[in-house]
Design an enzyme around this catalytic site. Structure first.
Site, PDB file in Angstrom:
ATOM      1  CG  ASP A 216      27.539   1.638 -27.207  1.00 38.61           C
ATOM      2  OD1 ASP A 216      27.653   0.645 -26.471  1.00 38.61           O
ATOM      3  OD2 ASP A 216      28.503   2.166 -27.786  1.00 38.61           O
TER       4      ASP A 216
ATOM      5  CE1 TYR B 137      22.614  -1.398 -19.856  1.00 37.03           C
ATOM      6  CE2 TYR B 137      24.055   0.227 -18.831  1.00 37.03           C
ATOM      7  CZ  TYR B 137      23.880  -0.953 -19.547  1.00 37.03           C
ATOM      8  OH  TYR B 137      24.983  -1.676 -19.974  1.00 37.03           O
TER       9      TYR B 137
HETATM   10  N1  APR Z   1      21.283  10.430 -30.195  1.00 38.14           N
HETATM   11  C1  APR Z   1      20.946  10.903 -28.971  1.00 38.14           C
HETATM   12  N2  APR Z   1      20.309  10.179 -28.041  1.00 38.14           N
HETATM   13  C2  APR Z   1      19.977   8.905 -28.379  1.00 38.14           C
HETATM   14  C3  APR Z   1      20.301   8.339 -29.632  1.00 38.14           C
HETATM   15  C4  APR Z   1      20.982   9.170 -30.555  1.00 38.14           C
HETATM   16  N3  APR Z   1      21.319   8.724 -31.778  1.00 38.14           N
HETATM   17  N4  APR Z   1      19.835   7.048 -29.659  1.00 38.14           N
HETATM   18  C5  APR Z   1      19.252   6.831 -28.469  1.00 38.14           C
HETATM   19  N5  APR Z   1      19.322   7.944 -27.701  1.00 38.14           N
HETATM   20  C6  APR Z   1      18.818   8.158 -26.344  1.00 38.14           C
HETATM   21  C7  APR Z   1      17.723   7.240 -25.864  1.00 38.14           C
HETATM   22  O1  APR Z   1      16.458   7.664 -26.377  1.00 38.14           O
HETATM   23  C8  APR Z   1      17.825   7.461 -24.361  1.00 38.14           C
HETATM   24  O2  APR Z   1      17.148   8.662 -24.014  1.00 38.14           O
HETATM   25  O3  APR Z   1      19.890   7.918 -25.437  1.00 38.14           O
HETATM   26  C9  APR Z   1      19.338   7.668 -24.148  1.00 38.14           C
HETATM   27  C10 APR Z   1      20.065   6.474 -23.546  1.00 38.14           C
HETATM   28  O4  APR Z   1      19.483   5.277 -24.051  1.00 38.14           O
HETATM   29  P1  APR Z   1      20.411   3.989 -24.428  1.00 38.14           P
HETATM   30  O5  APR Z   1      21.149   4.294 -25.660  1.00 38.14           O
HETATM   31  O6  APR Z   1      19.512   2.803 -24.402  1.00 38.14           O
HETATM   32  O7  APR Z   1      21.487   3.914 -23.245  1.00 38.14           O
HETATM   33  P2  APR Z   1      21.355   3.320 -21.763  1.00 38.14           P
HETATM   34  O8  APR Z   1      19.961   3.387 -21.239  1.00 38.14           O
HETATM   35  O9  APR Z   1      22.457   4.014 -20.988  1.00 38.14           O
HETATM   36  O10 APR Z   1      21.705   1.772 -21.955  1.00 38.14           O
HETATM   37  C11 APR Z   1      23.028   1.460 -22.305  1.00 38.14           C
HETATM   38  O11 APR Z   1      22.351   0.058 -24.114  1.00 38.14           O
HETATM   39  O12 APR Z   1      22.997   0.421 -26.257  1.00 38.14           O
HETATM   40  C12 APR Z   1      23.266  -0.325 -25.142  1.00 38.14           C
HETATM   41  O13 APR Z   1      25.617  -0.754 -25.308  1.00 38.14           O
HETATM   42  C13 APR Z   1      24.648  -0.011 -24.611  1.00 38.14           C
HETATM   43  O14 APR Z   1      24.540  -1.799 -23.066  1.00 38.14           O
HETATM   44  C14 APR Z   1      24.464  -0.400 -23.186  1.00 38.14           C
HETATM   45  C15 APR Z   1      23.039   0.054 -22.872  1.00 38.14           C
END
Ligand code: APR
Length: 169
Positions: free
Chosen positions: A36, A123
């Protein structure tokens, strides 16, 4: 139509020049960490400005915005479930994320899309179960959305890549 439209890539999702990239957002849609944060940083302030007009998104829901400074035309923001052990409708909510994202794909005639591993980071959703849901929902969508050409699953770490490889067996 089937697995041949799926690709696994190990890259930053913000670098992909596809029709749409999917954001693993939170209910506020006002940005956060992880993917995000990366998407908002790369897209620039216009993305947050548009997100403010959307008034949030329920868990399992999906909303679409423009891509602004990203190479992707659109961002589809979906809010995955927070893992609470598996007895709080997490699987159904994660399925809804993919189902509602593909509904927007169909409506906007999107032909190429890239997903992060929704909910498997902050999450805490187990990578294997999440990958199986992602693959199953994608194959079902590919059956009905005949113009869908490519679905990229972005593997930002080795655990995610292994999970998708196993889910695709
Ligand atoms: N590109 C691709 N994948 C990514 C990137 C990126 N730049 N950065 C992180 N990831 C991967 C992580 O390694 C993980 O495998 O995206 C996947 C989802 O991880 P998160 O970003 O932590 O998302 P999520 O687990 O759904 O949690 C969402 O985290 O960032 C906050 O605002 C968001 O509150 C929400 C929560």
């Amino acid at each position: 139509m089937g697995k041949e439209i799926i690709r696994l890539v190990e890259t930053d999702i913000t670098a992909l020049a596809v029709d749409a990239i999917v954001n693993a957002a939170n209910n506020s849609l006002l940005g956060g960490g992880g993917v995000d944060g990366a998407i908002h940083r790369a897209a620039g302030p216009g993305l947050l400005a548009e997100c403010r007009t959307l008034h949030g998104c329920p868990t399992g829901g999906a909303k679409i915005t423009k891509g602004y400074n990203l190479p992707a035309r659109f961002v589809i923001h979906t809010v995955g479930p927070i893992w609470q052990g598996g007895n709080h409708d997490e699987a159904q909510l994660l399925r809804s994320c993919y189902h509602n994202t593909f509904a927007l794909v169909e409506a906007q005639h999107i032909t190429t899309i890239a997903f992060p591993a929704i909910s498997t980071g902050a999450y805490g959703y187990p990578a294997m179960e999440a990958a199986c849901i992602a693959v199953r929902e994608t194959l079902a969508a590919a059956e009905r959305i005949t113009f869908l050409q490519q679905v990229i699953f972005v593997c930002f770490n080795i655990g995610t890549r292994r999970a998708y490889e196993e889910a695709l067996q």
